[in-house]
Design a protein around this motif. Structure first.
Motif, PDB file in Angstrom:
ATOM      1  N   VAL A 120       0.863  -1.186   0.000  1.00 49.76           N
ATOM      2  CA  VAL A 120       0.000   0.000   0.000  1.00 49.76           C
ATOM      3  C   VAL A 120       0.896   1.231   0.000  1.00 49.76           C
ATOM      4  O   VAL A 120       1.762   1.373   0.867  1.00 49.76           O
ATOM      5  CB  VAL A 120      -0.912   0.010   1.241  1.00 49.76           C
ATOM      6  N   PRO A 211       6.949  -1.993  13.620  1.00 52.60           N
ATOM      7  CA  PRO A 211       7.648  -0.926  12.887  1.00 52.60           C
ATOM      8  C   PRO A 211       7.468   0.414  13.598  1.00 52.60           C
ATOM      9  O   PRO A 211       6.428   0.668  14.210  1.00 52.60           O
ATOM     10  CB  PRO A 211       6.932  -0.896  11.531  1.00 52.60           C
ATOM     11  N   ILE A 212       8.480   1.249  13.512  1.00 52.76           N
ATOM     12  CA  ILE A 212       8.322   2.621  13.983  1.00 52.76           C
ATOM     13  C   ILE A 212       8.886   3.589  12.945  1.00 52.76           C
ATOM     14  O   ILE A 212       9.653   3.212  12.069  1.00 52.76           O
ATOM     15  CB  ILE A 212       8.939   2.891  15.373  1.00 52.76           C
ATOM     16  N   GLU A 213       8.472   4.827  13.096  1.00 53.19           N
ATOM     17  CA  GLU A 213       8.805   5.880  12.136  1.00 53.19           C
ATOM     18  C   GLU A 213      10.008   6.675  12.632  1.00 53.19           C
ATOM     19  O   GLU A 213      10.097   6.974  13.815  1.00 53.19           O
ATOM     20  CB  GLU A 213       7.551   6.767  11.979  1.00 53.19           C
ATOM     21  N   GLN A 214      10.900   7.034  11.696  1.00 51.71           N
ATOM     22  CA  GLN A 214      12.057   7.842  12.097  1.00 51.71           C
ATOM     23  C   GLN A 214      11.612   9.234  12.559  1.00 51.71           C
ATOM     24  O   GLN A 214      12.250   9.844  13.403  1.00 51.71           O
ATOM     25  CB  GLN A 214      13.043   7.973  10.931  1.00 51.71           C
ATOM     26  N   ALA A 215      10.509   9.710  11.989  1.00 49.56           N
ATOM     27  CA  ALA A 215       9.877  10.961  12.426  1.00 49.56           C
ATOM     28  C   ALA A 215      10.817  12.164  12.444  1.00 49.56           C
ATOM     29  O   ALA A 215      10.905  12.871  13.453  1.00 49.56           O
ATOM     30  CB  ALA A 215       9.206  10.779  13.785  1.00 49.56           C
ATOM     31  N   PRO A 216      11.500  12.436  11.350  1.00 48.08           N
ATOM     32  CA  PRO A 216      12.285  13.676  11.295  1.00 48.08           C
ATOM     33  C   PRO A 216      11.345  14.878  11.220  1.00 48.08           C
ATOM     34  O   PRO A 216      10.232  14.767  10.699  1.00 48.08           O
ATOM     35  CB  PRO A 216      13.077  13.542   9.986  1.00 48.08           C
ATOM     36  N   ARG A 299       3.365  14.615   5.498  1.00 50.13           N
ATOM     37  CA  ARG A 299       3.577  13.842   6.722  1.00 50.13           C
ATOM     38  C   ARG A 299       2.962  12.439   6.638  1.00 50.13           C
ATOM     39  O   ARG A 299       3.517  11.465   7.149  1.00 50.13           O
ATOM     40  CB  ARG A 299       3.020  14.612   7.925  1.00 50.13           C
ATOM     41  N   ALA A 300       1.825  12.324   5.979  1.00 53.89           N
ATOM     42  CA  ALA A 300       1.195  11.014   5.869  1.00 53.89           C
ATOM     43  C   ALA A 300       2.083  10.061   5.059  1.00 53.89           C
ATOM     44  O   ALA A 300       2.236   8.880   5.393  1.00 53.89           O
ATOM     45  CB  ALA A 300      -0.184  11.143   5.219  1.00 53.89           C
ATOM     46  N   MET A 303       5.020   8.924   7.061  1.00 52.79           N
ATOM     47  CA  MET A 303       4.712   7.926   8.092  1.00 52.79           C
ATOM     48  C   MET A 303       4.280   6.579   7.533  1.00 52.79           C
ATOM     49  O   MET A 303       4.531   5.549   8.141  1.00 52.79           O
ATOM     50  CB  MET A 303       3.621   8.466   9.024  1.00 52.79           C
ATOM     51  N   GLN A 304       3.605   6.572   6.385  1.00 55.82           N
ATOM     52  CA  GLN A 304       3.054   5.301   5.922  1.00 55.82           C
ATOM     53  C   GLN A 304       3.672   4.786   4.615  1.00 55.82           C
ATOM     54  O   GLN A 304       3.599   3.595   4.330  1.00 55.82           O
ATOM     55  CB  GLN A 304       1.532   5.405   5.788  1.00 55.82           C
ATOM     56  N   PRO A 308       9.859   2.515   7.364  1.00 54.04           N
ATOM     57  CA  PRO A 308      10.050   2.592   8.806  1.00 54.04           C
ATOM     58  C   PRO A 308      11.248   1.742   9.236  1.00 54.04           C
ATOM     59  O   PRO A 308      11.848   1.046   8.428  1.00 54.04           O
ATOM     60  CB  PRO A 308       8.766   1.974   9.352  1.00 54.04           C
ATOM     61  N   ARG A 309      11.559   1.808  10.515  1.00 57.64           N
ATOM     62  CA  ARG A 309      12.344   0.730  11.115  1.00 57.64           C
ATOM     63  C   ARG A 309      11.451  -0.503  11.044  1.00 57.64           C
ATOM     64  O   ARG A 309      10.322  -0.487  11.526  1.00 57.64           O
ATOM     65  CB  ARG A 309      12.643   1.040  12.582  1.00 57.64           C
ATOM     66  N   ARG A 375       4.250  -5.208   2.693  1.00 58.65           N
ATOM     67  CA  ARG A 375       4.129  -3.949   3.420  1.00 58.65           C
ATOM     68  C   ARG A 375       5.240  -3.004   2.980  1.00 58.65           C
ATOM     69  O   ARG A 375       6.169  -3.379   2.293  1.00 58.65           O
ATOM     70  CB  ARG A 375       4.146  -4.151   4.929  1.00 58.65           C
ATOM     71  N   THR A 376       5.075  -1.738   3.379  1.00 57.09           N
ATOM     72  CA  THR A 376       6.083  -0.723   3.116  1.00 57.09           C
ATOM     73  C   THR A 376       7.469  -1.281   3.402  1.00 57.09           C
ATOM     74  O   THR A 376       7.691  -1.832   4.480  1.00 57.09           O
ATOM     75  CB  THR A 376       5.831   0.479   4.042  1.00 57.09           C
TER      76      THR A 376
END
Lengths: 583, 340
Positions: A120, A211-216, A299-300, A303-304, A308-309, A375-376
């Motif tokens: 997706v 999974p988590i986001e690096q979120a810079p 941003r979406a 994040m998606q 991610p990690r 997945r991503t």
């Protein structure tokens, strides 16, 4: 926060290994760039403004896994402000893997998908328009005829017989290591013999990291613009300038000398700005339109769609003597790398070299899989390859300590690696300091440890017998013969559950696992993962895109490159060398 | 309902630089005629302080004050190749490349000074404040500015240097996993003190106590920045963040910071840090790289603290209130293990 933070330099420790009389090293010198950062004047990539800047947005898959029957851009092309719509066939070399730059792995990922999508958010077309609004509107007007395919999201299910093939480059749904195995092995000693010893306790566990986001703060992006000399300048948020430059040169089939990449001040990366997806598309956009093009994630997307990690799942089994010495440790790990390799194959080897953690254990065995799912794709993040397994190891150590009735810190000190010890990857440990860290942290927290543990040292007690390489049992489990077609036929009516190793919370007390229970005990995954070669979706060989009739939208050909649009009068009338707007 | 105190511990080590090597970085250093130095890199400053650490390393090696050095990143037309800023490789790999480049430039600077002072370059030393003098005779000296000017306008020398650092690539044995992953490791141990509310499942972090071994704190303030921020990134990973809350289900994925949870200023707890320095034999002035490993011990320490507080083992990240509550429920209530 600083009032709550206390930092002390323990100069008393390892003092004889340091020269503390240096001029500049060791000083708390203020950062060269701090004034610009705190006053908001440091230029980031998006601060470089260009007259006539065009905006790129991507058409993305709404499905986990689907064949692309047709992409209809006719309506979108005619919308106001739309300058160009890029498809996969416009990308000169539309297949890459990041680590091909260090000659590792197989090209397995298109810049823009053609035959099918595998997650997706996967991009199938890039719209370039005069405003971001127009680009978004045109993206919504692109019609894609999807044929939805079965998908798989759990890494162990992806290894089960009959699982959909995520990525045709890897028909077993795993990265194949050394063209020989479905996973990376680590073998040191004989864990099974140690597990059978009568004087040991067995402690098992299953651990998982989502999974988590690096979120810079600054999302990933790039601005590319034609120079006047047949070159393209690219301002980028990349964490790895030449990684992105090399990837762009490869995908666009152009010499690196025609690319001028500028970056260096980045609004946070944490691993999420290595993948080099923006630079090639932005430069291709600049080539095809002859104008500056910006491609930045919102941003979406960050994040998606942005990698991610990735998730990891680990199974651990220890044999520990009743006085707390761990004599065997076995790992089975699954890195969920999503639809494409990116850097996960590398992380598996990094994790393998890290095992069994900072401890000297005489028998260690590990099998780690890099698994493809719909997945991503996953990528690097702070602690890449290590964070997930450290979570598993250190939670497991707590269970081991409880089982043998030893203080958790004392258990670590007892088993810690020391200078001169042989590590499981067969190199001697040196420059170690785990014991000292444990002692200092305990002291700071007011966590009492017994004097004999407070007196231990990384400098002494290592080596000797601990430097020996034990006689090692090896095996050929998970062997691949290199020809996917020769794989065994799928077993009929194979059960859906994955071949997870038997495992459970083995804590003697009834501490319930608070999360989903571990996978039910099943037959151990002795057989390599197999998937049917035929019943799954056909490979990406049959793109069903309708031939485009509009002459304006002929696929981009690099054979007559780098002149189109560059001399277009009025497209950009100031130098992009400085990058800042001049009027 | 009650709030239960718990404490958890974890210890880790961390490999510095790209696993298996094969990741070169280069640096160029040159001086203006007035003895001000520029370091040209294509490495990236992500906010971690790459420019500042390499600046201090260059100044130390050149023997000039730090204010006489500036670092330029990253322009592919002027900065030589670098693999990038990841894998905790910046300080270690780029720092070593900068040392090599600065050593070469320093050698020219001393030769130029030697010619002006009519002595042997081997007899010269720098004072780190902009002067070059004869060893044991501080009176016989020349400024770095004068030496650079003489080199470029009188002697026809370029006061410059090139540096590269490479650990050659080494593979992995398919059968045993034998490999040479990296050349040095950083270390850490951490205790986290928390309170768990057995009615809401929420965690409140009371305090972090840690010891981080970083080889050498090349700039203690930059190390502090990494350790404080990194530990909180670890806490956020442990108890708040995920892009897939019901992994492996893809549903409920957050798309902005209203949905993607992170600790806010009110969630920050005191952190008592000790920095240990056991220099890495091949690190720049012994430096390793604190940037990545600082987050890692926090995750398991927090899960272990939750078990200590309420008797629930959370083996799947993140450690959410939902998971804690379900665990307490399954146990028939909180079962504190007793504070250590």
């Amino acid at each position: 926060m600083s009032s709550q933070t206390r930092v002390e330099l323990r100069k008393d420790l390892f003092a004889d290994e340091r020269d503390d009389n240096l001029n500049e090293i060791g000083r708390p010198t203020a950062r060269q760039d701090i004034l610009g950062h705190v006053t908001g004047r440091s230029p980031f990539f998006d601060d470089h403004q260009f007259d006539g800047l065009l905006h790129m947005r991507c058409v993305r898959s709404p499905h986990h896994h689907a064949r692309i029957r047709r992409i209809d851009i006719a309506a979108a092309e005619r919308m106001p402000g739309v300058r160009r719509i890029i498809l996969g066939r416009d990308v000169p070399h539309n297949l890459n893997t990041l680590l091909s730059l260090i000659d590792f792995g197989r090209d397995d990922e298109p810049l823009l998908a053609t035959g099918k999508v595998s997650y997706v958010g996967e991009a199938v077309a890039a719209v370039i328009a005069e405003t971001e609004r127009q680009a978004r509107d045109a993206v919504a007007a692109v019609r894609v005829d999807w044929e939805v395919l079965p998908h798989v999201l759990d890494p162990e299910e992806a290894l089960a017989p009959g699982a959909p093939i995520v990525n045709e480059t890897w028909p077993r749904n795993v990265f194949e290591y050394h063209d020989k195995y479905t996973h990376q092995k680590l073998r040191f000693g004989d864990v099974e013999r140690a597990f059978a010893r009568p004087d040991v306790e067995i402690v098992e566990g299953r651990y998982q990291m989502s999974p988590i986001e690096q979120a810079p703060t600054e999302t990933c992006g790039a601005i590319a613009a034609p120079e006047t000399n047949g070159r393209y300048v690219c301002h980028t948020s990349t964490q790895a300038l030449f990684f992105s430059l090399g990837t762009t040169a490869k995908l666009l089939d152009m010499p690196s000398s025609r690319l001028h990449f500028i970056g260096g001040t980045v609004g946070g990366g944490f691993g999420g700005k290595v993948d080099s997806l923006h630079e090639p598309l932005a430069v291709l956009g600049a080539i095809l339109t002859g104008a500056p093009v910006k491609y930045i994630w919102d941003r979406a997307e960050e994040m998606q769609v942005g990698a991610p990690r990735g998730a990891e799942r680990w199974y651990l089994k220890d044999a520990v003597t009743r006085d707390g010495r761990i004599v065997a440790r076995r790992f089975r790990g699954y890195f969920d790398c999503g639809a494409y390799t990116r850097l996960s194959s590398y992380a598996v080897q990094k994790a393998t070299g890290h095992l069994p953690g900072p401890y000297t254990i005489e028998n260690v065995s590990s099998d780690v899989y890099c698994v493809f799912t719909n997945r991503t794709p996953a990528t690097a993040m702070r602690g890449f390859g290590i964070t997930g397994v450290d979570f598993a190891i250190e939670c497991h150590m707590d269970k081991v300590a409880e089982r043998v009735g030893l203080d958790p810190i004392e258990l670590r000190i007892l088993n810690a690696y020391r200078d001169g010890d042989m590590k499981a990857h067969r190199r001697l440990a040196k420059n170690t300091a785990l014991i000292e860290c444990c002692q200092v942290a305990a002291e700071k927290a007011g966590w009492p440890i017994r004097p004999e543990f407070a007196a231990m040292s990384s400098l002494t007690g290592g080596g000797g017998d601990r430097a020996a390489i034990p006689e090692t049992v090896t095996d050929e489990e998970g062997r691949v013969d290199g020809t996917p077609a020769a794989r065994p036929a799928p077993r009929p009516a194979a059960p859906a559950p994955a071949p997870a190793p038997a495992t459970a919370s083995t804590s003697a007390r009834p501490a319930a696992p608070a999360t989903r229970p571990a996978a039910p005990p099943a037959t151990p995954p002795a057989a390599p993962p197999v998937a049917p070669p035929v019943s799954a979706p056909a490979p990406a060989a049959a793109p069903a895109e309708r031939p485009q009739e509009r002459p304006a939208q002929k696929p981009y050909q690099p054979q007559e490159p780098f002149t189109r649009g560059v001399k277009k009068p009025g497209a950009h009338r100031f130098s992009s060398l400085s990058g800042t707007r001049r009027r | 309902m009650a709030r239960h105190k718990g404490r958890g511990f974890a210890a880790i080590n961390y490999p510095i630089g790209m696993n298996l090597g094969g990741d070169p970085s280069q640096a160029l250093v040159h001086s203006n005629p007035d003895g001000k130095f520029m370091v040209s890199l294509s490495s990236i400053d992500l906010g971690q302080g790459m420019k500042s650490v390499t600046r201090q390393i260059a100044a130390e090696t050149l023997g000039v004050p730090v204010e006489d050095v500036y670092v330029d990143t990253a322009d592919s037309d002027t900065g030589p190749h670098c693999m990038g800023s990841f894998a905790s490789r910046g300080t270690h790999r780029v720092g070593n490349a900068v040392i090599a480049a600065a050593q070469e430039a320093r050698a020219v600077l001393l030769e130029a000074a030697a010619e002006e002072l009519e002595v042997s370059a081997a007899d010269l030393e720098t004072d780190g404040r902009g002067n070059i003098h004869v060893k044991g005779a501080p009176g016989r000296s020349i400024t770095t500015a004068a030496a650079s000017l003489a080199a470029q306008f009188k002697q026809g020398r370029t006061v410059s240097g090139r540096g590269i650092f490479l650990i050659p690539f080494a593979g992995v044995d398919p059968e045993t996993g034998e490999m040479t992953p990296v050349s040095c490791f950083a270390h850490a141990a951490l205790v986290v003190d928390i309170e768990v509310d057995d009615e809401t499942g929420e965690i409140e972090v009371a305090k972090l106590s840690s010891a981080y071994e970083v080889g050498r704190a090349l700039n203690p303030k930059l190390v502090e920045q990494q350790l404080v921020g990194g530990a909180w990134m670890g806490m956020s990973h442990a108890a708040w963040e995920t892009t897939e809350p019901y992994y492996p289900d893809r549903g409920h994925g957050p798309e902005d910071f209203n949905q993607y949870l992170m600790p806010g200023p009110g969630d920050i707890a005191p952190h008592d840090i000790a920095i240990l320095e056991r220099p890495a034999p091949d690190g720049p002035y012994g430096g390793k790289g604190p940037g990545e490993m600082c987050a890692n011990p926090v995750l398991p320490a927090l899960a272990n603290a939750v078990y200590d507080a309420v008797g629930v083992r959370i083996d799947e990240l993140p450690v959410t209130p939902e998971k804690i509550l379900r665990g307490i429920q399954a146990n028939g209530g909180a079962r504190p293990k007793g504070r250590r």
